[in-house]
Motif scaffolding. Structure first.
Motif, PDB file in Angstrom:
ATOM      1  N   GLN A 226       6.544   7.488  -6.324  1.00  0.00           N
ATOM      2  CA  GLN A 226       6.353   6.306  -5.668  1.00  0.00           C
ATOM      3  C   GLN A 226       5.531   5.172  -6.084  1.00  0.00           C
ATOM      4  N   ALA A 227       4.325   5.647  -6.649  1.00  0.00           N
ATOM      5  CA  ALA A 227       3.508   4.761  -7.290  1.00  0.00           C
ATOM      6  C   ALA A 227       3.929   4.115  -8.692  1.00  0.00           C
ATOM      7  N   ARG A 228       4.647   5.001  -9.311  1.00  0.00           N
ATOM      8  CA  ARG A 228       5.428   4.363 -10.439  1.00  0.00           C
ATOM      9  C   ARG A 228       6.500   3.736 -10.230  1.00  0.00           C
ATOM     10  N   ALA A 229       7.453   3.910  -9.032  1.00  0.00           N
ATOM     11  CA  ALA A 229       8.505   3.154  -8.650  1.00  0.00           C
ATOM     12  C   ALA A 229       8.123   1.788  -7.867  1.00  0.00           C
TER      13      ALA A 229
ATOM     14  N   GLN B  44      -0.006  -1.098   8.752  1.00  0.00           N
ATOM     15  CA  GLN B  44       1.195  -2.137   9.033  1.00  0.00           C
ATOM     16  C   GLN B  44       0.586  -3.311  10.139  1.00  0.00           C
ATOM     17  N   ARG B  45      -0.137  -2.561  11.128  1.00  0.00           N
ATOM     18  CA  ARG B  45      -0.793  -3.354  12.124  1.00  0.00           C
ATOM     19  C   ARG B  45      -1.805  -4.675  11.518  1.00  0.00           C
ATOM     20  N   ALA B  46      -2.217  -4.259  10.288  1.00  0.00           N
ATOM     21  CA  ALA B  46      -3.319  -5.223   9.729  1.00  0.00           C
ATOM     22  C   ALA B  46      -2.320  -6.112   8.834  1.00  0.00           C
ATOM     23  N   GLY B  47      -0.815  -5.912   8.740  1.00  0.00           N
ATOM     24  CA  GLY B  47      -0.128  -6.906   8.176  1.00  0.00           C
ATOM     25  C   GLY B  47       0.216  -6.393   6.739  1.00  0.00           C
ATOM     26  N   HIS B  48       0.103  -5.243   6.337  1.00  0.00           N
ATOM     27  CA  HIS B  48       0.231  -4.606   4.978  1.00  0.00           C
ATOM     28  C   HIS B  48       1.796  -4.099   4.957  1.00  0.00           C
ATOM     29  N   THR B  49       2.305  -4.143   3.875  1.00  0.00           N
ATOM     30  CA  THR B  49       3.666  -3.356   3.596  1.00  0.00           C
ATOM     31  C   THR B  49       3.060  -2.021   3.218  1.00  0.00           C
ATOM     32  N   VAL B  50       3.861  -1.015   3.777  1.00  0.00           N
ATOM     33  CA  VAL B  50       3.055   0.595   3.507  1.00  0.00           C
ATOM     34  C   VAL B  50       4.333   1.479   3.306  1.00  0.00           C
ATOM     35  N   PHE B  51       4.111   2.052   2.011  1.00  0.00           N
ATOM     36  CA  PHE B  51       5.143   3.110   1.631  1.00  0.00           C
ATOM     37  C   PHE B  51       4.307   4.378   1.750  1.00  0.00           C
ATOM     38  N   THR B  52       4.915   5.586   1.840  1.00  0.00           N
ATOM     39  CA  THR B  52       4.285   6.783   2.018  1.00  0.00           C
ATOM     40  C   THR B  52       4.870   7.814   1.324  1.00  0.00           C
ATOM     41  N   ALA B  53       4.047   8.885   1.163  1.00  0.00           N
ATOM     42  CA  ALA B  53       4.454  10.123   0.481  1.00  0.00           C
ATOM     43  C   ALA B  53       3.802  11.191   0.812  1.00  0.00           C
ATOM     44  N   VAL B  54       4.158  12.429   0.863  1.00  0.00           N
ATOM     45  CA  VAL B  54       3.786  13.598   1.569  1.00  0.00           C
ATOM     46  C   VAL B  54       2.983  14.474   0.588  1.00  0.00           C
TER      47      VAL B  54
ATOM     48  N   LEU C 265       0.727  -1.145   0.025  1.00  0.00           N
ATOM     49  CA  LEU C 265       0.063  -0.061  -0.123  1.00  0.00           C
ATOM     50  C   LEU C 265       0.900   1.189   0.115  1.00  0.00           C
ATOM     51  N   LEU C 266       0.359   2.167  -0.469  1.00  0.00           N
ATOM     52  CA  LEU C 266       0.919   3.670  -0.767  1.00  0.00           C
ATOM     53  C   LEU C 266       0.164   4.528  -0.054  1.00  0.00           C
ATOM     54  N   VAL C 267       0.407   5.240   1.022  1.00  0.00           N
ATOM     55  CA  VAL C 267      -0.479   6.379   1.587  1.00  0.00           C
ATOM     56  C   VAL C 267       0.081   7.738   1.086  1.00  0.00           C
ATOM     57  N   VAL C 268      -0.721   8.663   0.532  1.00  0.00           N
ATOM     58  CA  VAL C 268      -0.234   9.893   0.142  1.00  0.00           C
ATOM     59  C   VAL C 268      -0.897  10.775   1.052  1.00  0.00           C
ATOM     60  N   GLU C 269      -0.373  11.517   1.904  1.00  0.00           N
ATOM     61  CA  GLU C 269      -1.262  12.427   2.622  1.00  0.00           C
ATOM     62  C   GLU C 269      -0.029  13.419   3.299  1.00  0.00           C
ATOM     63  N   ASP C 270      -0.465  14.708   3.158  1.00  0.00           N
ATOM     64  CA  ASP C 270       0.130  15.754   3.535  1.00  0.00           C
ATOM     65  C   ASP C 270       0.414  16.082   5.130  1.00  0.00           C
ATOM     66  N   ASN C 271      -0.720  15.750   5.781  1.00  0.00           N
ATOM     67  CA  ASN C 271      -0.868  15.792   7.168  1.00  0.00           C
ATOM     68  C   ASN C 271      -0.094  15.051   8.026  1.00  0.00           C
ATOM     69  N   PRO C 272       1.248  15.213   8.508  1.00  0.00           N
ATOM     70  CA  PRO C 272       2.053  14.126   9.440  1.00  0.00           C
ATOM     71  C   PRO C 272       1.434  13.284  10.246  1.00  0.00           C
ATOM     72  N   GLN C 273       0.404  13.717  11.057  1.00  0.00           N
ATOM     73  CA  GLN C 273      -0.074  12.778  11.904  1.00  0.00           C
ATOM     74  C   GLN C 273      -0.973  11.989  11.333  1.00  0.00           C
ATOM     75  N   ASN C 274      -1.981  12.285  10.279  1.00  0.00           N
ATOM     76  CA  ASN C 274      -2.687  11.459   9.489  1.00  0.00           C
ATOM     77  C   ASN C 274      -1.786  10.304   8.756  1.00  0.00           C
ATOM     78  N   LEU C 275      -0.821  10.658   8.231  1.00  0.00           N
ATOM     79  CA  LEU C 275      -0.005   9.840   7.500  1.00  0.00           C
ATOM     80  C   LEU C 275       0.466   8.854   8.474  1.00  0.00           C
ATOM     81  N   LYS C 276       1.113   9.160   9.733  1.00  0.00           N
ATOM     82  CA  LYS C 276       1.667   8.259  10.700  1.00  0.00           C
ATOM     83  C   LYS C 276       0.710   7.405  10.999  1.00  0.00           C
ATOM     84  N   LEU C 277      -0.635   7.800  11.332  1.00  0.00           N
ATOM     85  CA  LEU C 277      -1.879   7.045  11.824  1.00  0.00           C
ATOM     86  C   LEU C 277      -2.067   5.831  10.720  1.00  0.00           C
TER      87      LEU C 277
END
Length: 120
Positions: A40-43, A22-32, A4-16
């Motif tokens: 990130q999506a293309r890579a 990740q708790r649900a077992g997914h691999t998570v990438f992030t972008a701000v 999964l890729l999470v794209v979120e500009d709010n640092p608290q929302n991104l971290k949450l």
């Protein structure tokens, strides 16, 4: 589990979102922001992008249109994460190419359920 890729500009929302997924077992990438989310999506070619709608620069709906318009990323599922809950917003979000949307603030069970739904 999914990539999964999470794209979120709010640092608290991104971290949450990252911690919950990740708790649900997914691999998570992030972008701000939308621009780095596209890179990130293309890579990484995630299974699902969780895309904030309102971001500076390229907003989430514009970034979704770019992803869906590119043959190499068109198959990636996109879930809009939005504080927009006004009449007509759902239609606008889905018309931009999003596969689903989740209103913020969201619960852990809602986040996991929407990811499972678009992965099915």
């Amino acid at each position: 589990m999914a990539r999964l890729l999470v794209v979120e500009d709010n640092p608290q929302n991104l971290k949450l979102a990252q911690l919950l997924l990740q708790r649900a077992g997914h691999t998570v990438f992030t972008a701000v922001d939308g621009e780095s989310g596209l890179v990130q999506a293309r890579a990484e070619h995630p299974d699902v992008v969780l895309m904030d709608v309102q971001m500076p620069g390229i907003d989430g709906l514009a970034a979704t249109r770019l992803l869906k318009g590119d043959a190499s990323t068109a198959g990636i599922k996109v879930v809009a994460l939005t504080a927009l809950a006004m009449k007509g917003d759902a239609e606008r979000i889905l018309a931009a190419g999003c596969d689903a949307y989740l209103a913020k603030p969201f619960q852990y069970s809602e986040l996991v359920a929407v990811v499972d739904k678009v992965m099915a």
